[in-house]
Design a protein around this motif. Sequence first.
Motif, PDB file in Angstrom:
ATOM      1  N   ALA A   9      12.271   7.291  -7.013  1.00 51.93           N
ATOM      2  CA  ALA A   9      11.445   8.283  -7.389  1.00 51.93           C
ATOM      3  C   ALA A   9      10.898   9.857  -6.486  1.00 51.93           C
ATOM      4  O   ALA A   9      10.724  10.160  -6.199  1.00 51.93           O
ATOM      5  CB  ALA A   9      10.221   7.276  -7.317  1.00 51.93           C
ATOM      6  N   LYS A  10      11.273   8.681  -5.223  1.00 54.33           N
ATOM      7  CA  LYS A  10      10.460   9.618  -3.907  1.00 54.33           C
ATOM      8  C   LYS A  10      11.983  11.032  -3.749  1.00 54.33           C
ATOM      9  O   LYS A  10      11.767  12.348  -4.032  1.00 54.33           O
ATOM     10  CB  LYS A  10      11.065   9.492  -2.250  1.00 54.33           C
ATOM     11  N   TYR A  11      12.904  10.809  -3.731  1.00 54.45           N
ATOM     12  CA  TYR A  11      14.521  11.714  -4.645  1.00 54.45           C
ATOM     13  C   TYR A  11      14.048  12.525  -5.551  1.00 54.45           C
ATOM     14  O   TYR A  11      13.971  13.052  -5.405  1.00 54.45           O
ATOM     15  CB  TYR A  11      15.711  10.557  -4.228  1.00 54.45           C
ATOM     16  N   VAL A  12      13.828  11.947  -6.856  1.00 57.35           N
ATOM     17  CA  VAL A  12      14.078  12.925  -8.215  1.00 57.35           C
ATOM     18  C   VAL A  12      12.573  13.732  -7.595  1.00 57.35           C
ATOM     19  O   VAL A  12      12.574  15.068  -7.643  1.00 57.35           O
ATOM     20  CB  VAL A  12      13.302  11.718  -8.836  1.00 57.35           C
ATOM     21  N   SER A  13      11.806  13.418  -6.529  1.00 57.26           N
ATOM     22  CA  SER A  13      10.210  14.361  -6.810  1.00 57.26           C
ATOM     23  C   SER A  13      10.501  15.284  -6.284  1.00 57.26           C
ATOM     24  O   SER A  13      10.472  16.549  -6.228  1.00 57.26           O
ATOM     25  CB  SER A  13       8.906  13.136  -5.975  1.00 57.26           C
ATOM     26  N   LEU A  14      11.437  15.612  -4.715  1.00 63.66           N
ATOM     27  CA  LEU A  14      12.151  16.037  -3.234  1.00 63.66           C
ATOM     28  C   LEU A  14      12.710  16.982  -4.321  1.00 63.66           C
ATOM     29  O   LEU A  14      12.291  18.553  -4.117  1.00 63.66           O
ATOM     30  CB  LEU A  14      12.246  15.540  -2.794  1.00 63.66           C
ATOM     31  N   VAL A  15      13.323  17.037  -5.090  1.00 67.05           N
ATOM     32  CA  VAL A  15      14.651  17.370  -5.359  1.00 67.05           C
ATOM     33  C   VAL A  15      13.429  18.634  -6.661  1.00 67.05           C
ATOM     34  O   VAL A  15      14.188  20.345  -6.490  1.00 67.05           O
ATOM     35  CB  VAL A  15      15.766  17.244  -6.506  1.00 67.05           C
ATOM     36  N   ASN A  16      12.881  17.567  -7.644  1.00 62.43           N
ATOM     37  CA  ASN A  16      12.170  18.721  -8.556  1.00 62.43           C
ATOM     38  C   ASN A  16      11.114  19.735  -8.202  1.00 62.43           C
ATOM     39  O   ASN A  16      11.101  20.658  -8.542  1.00 62.43           O
ATOM     40  CB  ASN A  16      11.294  18.110  -8.878  1.00 62.43           C
ATOM     41  N   ASN A  17      10.799  19.249  -7.082  1.00 59.87           N
ATOM     42  CA  ASN A  17       9.654  20.185  -6.134  1.00 59.87           C
ATOM     43  C   ASN A  17      10.503  21.197  -5.932  1.00 59.87           C
ATOM     44  O   ASN A  17       9.560  22.624  -6.067  1.00 59.87           O
ATOM     45  CB  ASN A  17       8.592  19.664  -4.647  1.00 59.87           C
ATOM     46  N   ASP A  36      14.145   5.984 -15.248  1.00 60.04           N
ATOM     47  CA  ASP A  36      12.896   5.457 -14.945  1.00 60.04           C
ATOM     48  C   ASP A  36      12.206   7.315 -15.993  1.00 60.04           C
ATOM     49  O   ASP A  36      13.188   8.095 -16.259  1.00 60.04           O
ATOM     50  CB  ASP A  36      12.161   5.423 -14.131  1.00 60.04           C
ATOM     51  N   TYR A  37      11.110   7.511 -16.960  1.00 56.99           N
ATOM     52  CA  TYR A  37      11.220   8.535 -17.260  1.00 56.99           C
ATOM     53  C   TYR A  37      10.153   9.586 -16.010  1.00 56.99           C
ATOM     54  O   TYR A  37       9.506   9.372 -15.871  1.00 56.99           O
ATOM     55  CB  TYR A  37       9.986   8.552 -18.147  1.00 56.99           C
ATOM     56  N   PHE A  38      10.706  10.315 -15.106  1.00 59.21           N
ATOM     57  CA  PHE A  38      10.467  11.521 -14.759  1.00 59.21           C
ATOM     58  C   PHE A  38      10.755  12.547 -15.251  1.00 59.21           C
ATOM     59  O   PHE A  38      10.592  13.538 -15.813  1.00 59.21           O
ATOM     60  CB  PHE A  38      11.794  11.628 -13.786  1.00 59.21           C
ATOM     61  N   GLU A  39       8.835  13.505 -14.987  1.00 57.66           N
ATOM     62  CA  GLU A  39       8.995  14.740 -15.537  1.00 57.66           C
ATOM     63  C   GLU A  39       9.437  15.520 -14.710  1.00 57.66           C
ATOM     64  O   GLU A  39       8.637  16.103 -13.290  1.00 57.66           O
ATOM     65  CB  GLU A  39       6.920  14.170 -15.096  1.00 57.66           C
ATOM     66  N   THR A  40      10.287  16.567 -15.049  1.00 58.62           N
ATOM     67  CA  THR A  40      10.523  17.257 -14.770  1.00 58.62           C
ATOM     68  C   THR A  40      11.251  18.804 -14.920  1.00 58.62           C
ATOM     69  O   THR A  40      11.132  18.531 -15.667  1.00 58.62           O
ATOM     70  CB  THR A  40      12.627  16.867 -14.065  1.00 58.62           C
ATOM     71  N   VAL A  41      11.698  19.587 -14.118  1.00 59.48           N
ATOM     72  CA  VAL A  41      11.718  21.486 -14.489  1.00 59.48           C
ATOM     73  C   VAL A  41      13.443  20.236 -15.987  1.00 59.48           C
ATOM     74  O   VAL A  41      13.276  20.342 -15.474  1.00 59.48           O
ATOM     75  CB  VAL A  41      12.568  21.461 -13.594  1.00 59.48           C
TER      76      VAL A  41
END
Length: 235
Positions: free
Chosen positions: A18-26, A46-51
């Motif tokens: 989750a942390k990884y996906v959030s960093l890449v998404n940001n 999981d469901y990740f809200e992403t670009v």
Amino acid sequence: MPIIAANFKTNHTRSSTAKYVSLVNNYLKTNSTSDVYIFPTATSLDYFETVANLHIGAQNAYATQNGSFTGEIGTEQLDEFYIKTILIGHSERRHILGETQEMIAQKYQYFKALGYRIIYCVGEPLEIKESGLDATLQYMQTQFEGIDLSYENLVVAYEPVWAIGTGVTATNDDIVNVHQALKKQCSKPLLYGGSVKLGNVESICQLDGVDGVLIGTASWVAEDFIKIIENTKEL
Ligand SMILES: O=C[C@H](O)COP(=O)(O)O
């Protein structure tokens, strides 16, 4: 702009994913790139809200919606998180987990019928590579048996088995020879995988016939993966 994909294999937890996906998404929110894929472990899906150009995919799933297939996940579990991307034919599933071409083709047909984006992996073991380019190309034809190469949602990945996780990258000539041959057969995006890292990703992405990379080991630290995206986004 090349396609950049991270395959976590059996690494990362639910929380570190989750942390990884959030960093890449940001990072992707403020940087324009081609498609970026992350393939976490099944337990970290999981469901990740992403670009829009960041896609979370499954490393594997069984060709079923649900049912009695102990240890497997099906599309019911993927649908919960809106996952519509899957890796099929990875060398570790072929050579370590024992998936046959027949099983792989059946899986391909199943997920193709459901419209999944499929990243379909092929690649030769060392003994075939040592027999030369013709043998390598012939070997890969067996990995295309039962695979519809005209499928609109297909991305192919060439990953020589001897280069995966070994630190031994294929030479530029090796990559170009195989990619040029595969491009004659299939017009879909073609990724290279096998010991891709920060130090070689730019040159690999600029080779003839290479549309991007599928990265294992060197993608597992989010900051390194972001640097890889950063260093290739202008190519
Ligand atoms: O799916 C990725 C490939 O197996 C490459 O792995 P690697 O970058 O650790 O060599």
